[in-house]
Design a protein around this motif. Sequence first.
Motif, PDB file in Angstrom:
ATOM      1  N   TRP A   1      -7.552 -14.785   6.475  1.00 20.96           N
ATOM      2  CA  TRP A   1      -6.312 -15.221   7.124  1.00 20.96           C
ATOM      3  C   TRP A   1      -5.071 -14.754   6.368  1.00 20.96           C
ATOM      4  N   THR A   2      -5.214 -14.470   5.082  1.00 18.92           N
ATOM      5  CA  THR A   2      -4.032 -14.063   4.298  1.00 18.92           C
ATOM      6  C   THR A   2      -3.426 -12.765   4.812  1.00 18.92           C
ATOM      7  N   ARG A   3      -4.227 -11.952   5.471  1.00 16.98           N
ATOM      8  CA  ARG A   3      -3.712 -10.687   5.988  1.00 16.98           C
ATOM      9  C   ARG A   3      -2.592 -10.918   6.995  1.00 16.98           C
ATOM     10  N   GLU A   4      -2.629 -12.043   7.695  1.00 16.17           N
ATOM     11  CA  GLU A   4      -1.627 -12.332   8.719  1.00 16.17           C
ATOM     12  C   GLU A   4      -0.396 -13.038   8.161  1.00 16.17           C
ATOM     13  N   ASP A   5      -0.448 -13.450   6.909  1.00 17.69           N
ATOM     14  CA  ASP A   5       0.688 -14.115   6.278  1.00 17.69           C
ATOM     15  C   ASP A   5       1.600 -13.058   5.655  1.00 17.69           C
ATOM     16  N   PRO A   6       2.908 -13.092   5.922  1.00 18.63           N
ATOM     17  CA  PRO A   6       3.792 -12.032   5.417  1.00 18.63           C
ATOM     18  C   PRO A   6       3.734 -11.864   3.901  1.00 18.63           C
ATOM     19  N   LEU A   7       3.717 -12.963   3.154  1.00 17.88           N
ATOM     20  CA  LEU A   7       3.734 -12.871   1.697  1.00 17.88           C
ATOM     21  C   LEU A   7       2.354 -12.562   1.126  1.00 17.88           C
ATOM     22  N   LEU A   8       1.358 -13.333   1.527  1.00 17.33           N
ATOM     23  CA  LEU A   8       0.013 -13.139   0.984  1.00 17.33           C
ATOM     24  C   LEU A   8      -0.605 -11.828   1.469  1.00 17.33           C
ATOM     25  N   GLY A   9      -0.304 -11.445   2.702  1.00 21.36           N
ATOM     26  CA  GLY A   9      -0.805 -10.174   3.201  1.00 21.36           C
ATOM     27  C   GLY A   9      -0.283  -9.013   2.378  1.00 21.36           C
ATOM     28  N   TYR A  10       0.975  -9.108   1.989  1.00 22.24           N
ATOM     29  CA  TYR A  10       1.555  -8.048   1.160  1.00 22.24           C
ATOM     30  C   TYR A  10       0.947  -8.067  -0.236  1.00 22.24           C
ATOM     31  N   LEU A  11       0.801  -9.255  -0.812  1.00 27.32           N
ATOM     32  CA  LEU A  11       0.278  -9.373  -2.174  1.00 27.32           C
ATOM     33  C   LEU A  11      -1.130  -8.792  -2.293  1.00 27.32           C
ATOM     34  N   LEU A  12      -2.008  -9.136  -1.350  1.00 25.01           N
ATOM     35  CA  LEU A  12      -3.413  -8.775  -1.483  1.00 25.01           C
ATOM     36  C   LEU A  12      -3.807  -7.500  -0.755  1.00 25.01           C
ATOM     37  N   TRP A  13      -3.158  -7.224   0.377  1.00 23.46           N
ATOM     38  CA  TRP A  13      -3.653  -6.164   1.249  1.00 23.46           C
ATOM     39  C   TRP A  13      -2.796  -4.912   1.231  1.00 23.46           C
ATOM     40  N   THR A  14      -1.506  -5.046   1.504  1.00 26.90           N
ATOM     41  CA  THR A  14      -0.704  -3.837   1.720  1.00 26.90           C
ATOM     42  C   THR A  14       0.135  -3.434   0.506  1.00 26.90           C
ATOM     43  N   GLY A  15       0.685  -4.401  -0.226  1.00 28.35           N
ATOM     44  CA  GLY A  15       1.534  -4.075  -1.359  1.00 28.35           C
ATOM     45  C   GLY A  15       0.874  -3.199  -2.399  1.00 28.35           C
ATOM     46  N   PRO A  16      -0.359  -3.520  -2.828  1.00 30.41           N
ATOM     47  CA  PRO A  16      -0.998  -2.683  -3.849  1.00 30.41           C
ATOM     48  C   PRO A  16      -1.295  -1.262  -3.390  1.00 30.41           C
ATOM     49  N   PHE A  17      -1.282  -1.024  -2.079  1.00 31.79           N
ATOM     50  CA  PHE A  17      -1.523   0.317  -1.562  1.00 31.79           C
ATOM     51  C   PHE A  17      -0.241   1.084  -1.285  1.00 31.79           C
ATOM     52  N   SER A  18       0.891   0.390  -1.214  1.00 29.12           N
ATOM     53  CA  SER A  18       2.137   1.053  -0.836  1.00 29.12           C
ATOM     54  C   SER A  18       2.857   1.600  -2.062  1.00 29.12           C
TER      55      SER A  18
ATOM     56  N   GLY B   1       3.521   7.209  18.041  1.00 29.74           N
ATOM     57  CA  GLY B   1       4.759   7.129  17.266  1.00 29.74           C
ATOM     58  C   GLY B   1       5.217   5.696  17.051  1.00 29.74           C
ATOM     59  N   TYR B   2       5.052   4.854  18.069  1.00 32.77           N
ATOM     60  CA  TYR B   2       5.448   3.452  17.945  1.00 32.77           C
ATOM     61  C   TYR B   2       4.530   2.729  16.956  1.00 32.77           C
ATOM     62  N   LEU B   3       3.223   3.047  17.002  1.00 32.35           N
ATOM     63  CA  LEU B   3       2.285   2.442  16.061  1.00 32.35           C
ATOM     64  C   LEU B   3       2.640   2.822  14.623  1.00 32.35           C
ATOM     65  N   VAL B   4       3.015   4.062  14.407  1.00 33.32           N
ATOM     66  CA  VAL B   4       3.413   4.490  13.055  1.00 33.32           C
ATOM     67  C   VAL B   4       4.622   3.688  12.575  1.00 33.32           C
ATOM     68  N   ARG B   5       5.602   3.489  13.454  1.00 32.99           N
ATOM     69  CA  ARG B   5       6.791   2.729  13.050  1.00 32.99           C
ATOM     70  C   ARG B   5       6.430   1.283  12.716  1.00 32.99           C
ATOM     71  N   LEU B   6       5.569   0.676  13.531  1.00 34.68           N
ATOM     72  CA  LEU B   6       5.133  -0.696  13.248  1.00 34.68           C
ATOM     73  C   LEU B   6       4.402  -0.766  11.913  1.00 34.68           C
TER      74      LEU B   6
ATOM     75  N   PRO C   1       2.126   4.933   6.734  1.00 31.93           N
ATOM     76  CA  PRO C   1       1.603   5.210   8.073  1.00 31.93           C
ATOM     77  C   PRO C   1       0.117   4.876   8.111  1.00 31.93           C
ATOM     78  N   PRO C   2      -0.456   4.710   9.304  1.00 36.72           N
ATOM     79  CA  PRO C   2      -1.857   4.284   9.401  1.00 36.72           C
ATOM     80  C   PRO C   2      -2.839   5.180   8.663  1.00 36.72           C
ATOM     81  N   MET C   3      -2.672   6.491   8.735  1.00 41.95           N
ATOM     82  CA  MET C   3      -3.639   7.379   8.096  1.00 41.95           C
ATOM     83  C   MET C   3      -3.579   7.287   6.568  1.00 41.95           C
ATOM     84  N   ALA C   4      -2.405   7.001   6.033  1.00 43.14           N
ATOM     85  CA  ALA C   4      -2.300   6.822   4.582  1.00 43.14           C
ATOM     86  C   ALA C   4      -2.980   5.526   4.159  1.00 43.14           C
ATOM     87  N   TYR C   5      -2.842   4.477   4.982  1.00 47.64           N
ATOM     88  CA  TYR C   5      -3.538   3.225   4.682  1.00 47.64           C
ATOM     89  C   TYR C   5      -5.052   3.445   4.720  1.00 47.64           C
ATOM     90  N   LEU C   6      -5.529   4.171   5.713  1.00 47.12           N
ATOM     91  CA  LEU C   6      -6.947   4.473   5.808  1.00 47.12           C
ATOM     92  C   LEU C   6      -7.420   5.238   4.576  1.00 47.12           C
TER      93      LEU C   6
END
Length: 293
Positions: free
Chosen positions: A101-118, A217-222, A230-235
């Motif tokens: 569920w943390t993935r859907e939380d703005p703060l926890l999702g960033y801490l655990l899922w997206t921030g360390p990859f960005s 293009g819209y998905l990339v912006r989101l 972008p999605p491919m970099a996350y992958l």
Amino acid sequence: MADEPVRTSGTVLHFVDGTVVHAGPHVHEGTHPLHTHSFFELALVVGGEGVHHSLAGRRQLAVGDLILLRPGVWHEYEECRALEIYNCCFSADLVRHELAWTREDPLLGYLLWTGPFSAQRRGMLTTHLDPAAFTEGVEHLDGLRQLRDQPLSRHRGDIIGRLSLYLSCVARTVGERDDLRGRTHSAVLDAMWMMEADPARPWTLTDLGDALHLAPGYLVRLFKSATGLPPMAYLSRHRVELAADRLLHTDLPISRIGESVGWPDQNYFARRFKSHYGLSASSYRQRFNAARL
């Protein structure tokens, strides 16, 4: 780490079977050697001084500094003078399941899922807790430590609850620093789940867009708005982390591992892996080779 639910194979740290969370302080003198983990780690400096060495370089540490490392990231401590680290370690399975569920939380999702990859962080986040957050964080760590000898079958909710409180404390500090936006768009979350569920598939933006009924293009912006990538970099970040785990915990040839994560071109796999970890796949396996469990 005697008398703790952590064991070492080669220079890889693993949880003892049945462990999902561990918290405890450690004092380092001189050098704590290069190693990696099969679990998430939050390392909070609570005393002394030293230097943290990782792929991001060398960073002088002070009380209140905190480092989050996803599984597979290597690091070491140097020039330690009574450097006291209060570690909080938790399993990747826990993050994928009870903490999904943390993935859907703005703060926890960033801490655990997206921030360390960005932002080219390569699986790490660093921050500094102010005195109030530091005091709160240590309180939660002490609470987790007090639960360490309690049976998991009776106290799993207490342990996960206390861990969630600690993660929220840290995430608020990171969120203030990085000025995070609101809740992640559901299409971004769905795209993450889809790519992670089938990393070997030769994904394209068109595939994702068609599956989500969105223009590429819209998905990339989101995606970039939510993750900085972008999605491919996350992958790519997901694939390289998955490859690192398979290098250490399977006997598969490196070529097969590249194929299994979606990179059948071995030259491309080699470039992507070295770009993320600073080591070739063969050097990573040799340096952090775990005895087969």
